[in-house]
Enzyme design. Sequence first.
Site, mmCIF file in Angstrom:
data_model
loop_
_atom_site.group_PDB
_atom_site.id
_atom_site.type_symbol
_atom_site.label_atom_id
_atom_site.label_comp_id
_atom_site.label_asym_id
_atom_site.label_seq_id
_atom_site.Cartn_x
_atom_site.Cartn_y
_atom_site.Cartn_z
ATOM 1 N N HIS A 44 1.041 -1.209 0.126
ATOM 2 C CA HIS A 44 -0.243 0.123 -0.013
ATOM 3 C C HIS A 44 0.984 1.188 0.175
ATOM 4 C CE1 HIS A 44 -3.102 2.863 1.220
ATOM 5 N NE2 HIS A 44 -3.939 1.712 0.901
ATOM 6 N N ASP A 95 -8.340 -5.112 0.137
ATOM 7 C CA ASP A 95 -8.483 -6.427 -1.211
ATOM 8 C C ASP A 95 -7.763 -7.318 -0.609
ATOM 9 O OD1 ASP A 95 -10.231 -4.730 -2.478
ATOM 10 O OD2 ASP A 95 -8.259 -3.064 -2.858
HETATM 11 N N1 ACO Z 1 4.342 -7.482 -4.468
HETATM 12 C C1 ACO Z 1 5.262 -7.622 -4.806
HETATM 13 N N2 ACO Z 1 6.488 -6.672 -4.619
HETATM 14 C C2 ACO Z 1 6.186 -5.715 -4.481
HETATM 15 C C3 ACO Z 1 4.254 -5.650 -4.202
HETATM 16 C C4 ACO Z 1 3.695 -6.576 -4.370
HETATM 17 N N3 ACO Z 1 2.038 -6.551 -4.007
HETATM 18 N N4 ACO Z 1 4.177 -4.034 -3.789
HETATM 19 C C5 ACO Z 1 4.341 -3.682 -3.906
HETATM 20 N N5 ACO Z 1 5.949 -4.777 -4.135
HETATM 21 C C6 ACO Z 1 7.571 -3.860 -4.439
HETATM 22 C C7 ACO Z 1 7.976 -2.952 -5.433
HETATM 23 O O1 ACO Z 1 8.161 -4.096 -6.427
HETATM 24 C C8 ACO Z 1 8.802 -2.501 -4.803
HETATM 25 O O2 ACO Z 1 10.085 -2.776 -4.989
HETATM 26 P P1 ACO Z 1 11.894 -2.408 -5.614
HETATM 27 O O3 ACO Z 1 12.041 -1.010 -4.130
HETATM 28 O O4 ACO Z 1 12.757 -3.628 -4.496
HETATM 29 O O5 ACO Z 1 11.649 -2.087 -6.439
HETATM 30 C C9 ACO Z 1 8.545 -1.461 -3.353
HETATM 31 O O6 ACO Z 1 8.181 -3.365 -2.647
HETATM 32 C C10 ACO Z 1 7.915 -0.520 -3.328
HETATM 33 O O7 ACO Z 1 6.517 -0.471 -4.437
HETATM 34 P P2 ACO Z 1 6.146 0.698 -4.900
HETATM 35 O O8 ACO Z 1 5.189 -0.050 -6.006
HETATM 36 O O9 ACO Z 1 7.084 1.404 -5.046
HETATM 37 O O10 ACO Z 1 4.910 1.247 -4.112
HETATM 38 P P3 ACO Z 1 3.867 2.119 -4.252
HETATM 39 O O11 ACO Z 1 3.691 2.514 -2.810
HETATM 40 O O12 ACO Z 1 3.884 2.909 -5.397
HETATM 41 O O13 ACO Z 1 2.734 1.416 -4.686
HETATM 42 C C11 ACO Z 1 0.784 -0.477 -4.700
HETATM 43 C C12 ACO Z 1 1.749 0.482 -4.179
HETATM 44 C C13 ACO Z 1 0.451 -0.031 -6.103
HETATM 45 C C14 ACO Z 1 -0.069 -0.847 -3.325
HETATM 46 C C15 ACO Z 1 1.639 -1.581 -5.104
HETATM 47 O O14 ACO Z 1 2.466 -2.427 -3.513
HETATM 48 C C16 ACO Z 1 0.780 -2.550 -5.540
HETATM 49 O O15 ACO Z 1 1.070 -3.304 -6.917
HETATM 50 N N6 ACO Z 1 -0.165 -3.876 -4.810
HETATM 51 C C17 ACO Z 1 -0.590 -5.243 -5.540
HETATM 52 C C18 ACO Z 1 -1.476 -3.893 -6.089
HETATM 53 C C19 ACO Z 1 -2.870 -4.147 -5.025
HETATM 54 O O16 ACO Z 1 -2.987 -4.411 -3.762
HETATM 55 N N7 ACO Z 1 -3.308 -2.858 -5.114
HETATM 56 C C20 ACO Z 1 -4.478 -2.273 -3.609
HETATM 57 C C21 ACO Z 1 -4.116 -1.191 -3.241
HETATM 58 S S1 ACO Z 1 -5.156 -0.903 -1.619
HETATM 59 C C22 ACO Z 1 -6.568 -0.291 -2.400
HETATM 60 O O17 ACO Z 1 -6.345 0.543 -3.186
HETATM 61 C C23 ACO Z 1 -7.728 0.256 -2.390
#
Ligand code: ACO
Length: 427
Positions: free
Chosen positions: A306, A363
């Site tokens: 998140h 979710d």
């Molecule tokens: N699975 C694997 N790796 C992940 C995940 C995941 N679900 N989420 C984040 N990471 C990793 C990224 O690859 C990144 O790694 P790095 O530092 O080695 O490059 C690090 O964790 C940080 O992730 P970001 O994408 O930079 O974080 P951001 O805050 O931009 O994204 C997000 C947040 C979009 C929610 C992300 O965690 C994600 O894509 N999750 C899966 C989709 C999801 O569940 N979305 C619902 C969110 S809740 C809502 O909107 C109601």
Amino acid sequence: MAKTATLNFDGNTYEFPVIKGTENELAIDIKTLRSSSGIVTIDPGFKNTGSCESAITFLDGEKGILRYRGYSIEELAEKADFLEVAYLLIFGELPNQEQLTSFHNDIKEESQVDEEMKKILDGFPKSAHPMGVLSSLTSALVAFNPTSVDVSSEKAMYHSIVRILAKFPVLVAWTLRKKKGLPLDYGDDTLGYVENIHKMMFKKPNQEYKKDTIAIDALDKLLILHADHEQNCSTSTVRIVGSSHAGLFASLSAGISALWGPLHGGANQAVLEMLEAIEADGGDTKKYMAKAKDKEDPFRLMGFGHRVYKNFDPRAKIIKKSADEVLGSLGIEDPILDIAKGLEKEALEDEYFVKRKLYPNVDFYSGIIYRALGIPTEMFTVMFALGRLPGWIAQWREMRLKGEPIGRPRQVYIGENLRSFVEVDKR
Ligand code: ACO
């Protein structure tokens, strides 16, 4: 003494006030940055940018706290119902019985949708994604309620708000019924707000509707948990569209589109599809954990991580417990609940997830409950939108009442400098 922040740039010093929220959050107020210094800030994804001051929802992602208007999400999910929470979010205080009844009566008064809207719905193929249908229908509502755009008085604004709170559930139910090939239906004024939604969604044409308390309570709780989440992608969209003084319904329609994406509300559908795929592939959670960690693989563990929570999402904790209770009460044994729990356990012990502070989000478990309630996977994000409706309305109302300026970010241009046009035959 009030704090200030100092910026030294190009031999000049600029001072900016630091403002403090009621929960002691600090923010540098850079309103005068460009006019005083000629420079702007750059912050893709707005990771460090507060777009507004808001009195609606407080969340502390480090501590896993979420409160609507000062009330903890845990207490609201346990003690309040969705309509009370909607009133609280929109108007700032919990309603007394008289206020609640009158609010509900005003909503019931507006719960018809113009029959012509059915023609628009008819134009969509059955295979259309329900989020696209819902967004279009919400936008189309403006044509049938043109006065909803006039929010120049509190009274007119209230009228627009109750109109959409009344008509939106009808559109949600119609979207589901179209998908299922069921005749379109209207609700029943004698029922509670969520009970009526349940009836509109599930009543079979040849059967009496039977009240299903377990399903209605579970739905009510899920809607409360989704009701607001401060300046997320869809809410910011609603506020920014509304800031141009487009009407409430048009702003909401844009918010629905923003919510659709799998990185936001669309994650609930993506989670369930992921869990089903893991089950179909033999239930090997370790394989999918490895894929999620592999930077060469685009796969992400949906429902994990998140932007704001770097600790447990408090909503995920409540939903996980609720999933156990609902499936238990309905006597459903769903193997994907075990897969979800297995994935969560592994992720919470895995260095990759621990280091990046990736926890289950709202979710991760919600789809398992929706599935148990008989809601098709493609409708999950629509259910999220239904829950988020009061939050969007509250945020839009706050923005309009404060008279916030039109949202219009700056950029740093990195394209070509001025060059001369070359005729097509000379290129
Ligand atoms: N699975 C694997 N790796 C992940 C995940 C995941 N679900 N989420 C984040 N990471 C990793 C990224 O690859 C990144 O790694 P790095 O530092 O080695 O490059 C690090 O964790 C940080 O992730 P970001 O994408 O930079 O974080 P951001 O805050 O931009 O994204 C997000 C947040 C979009 C929610 C992300 O965690 C994600 O894509 N999750 C899966 C989709 C999801 O569940 N979305 C619902 C969110 S809740 C809502 O909107 C109601």
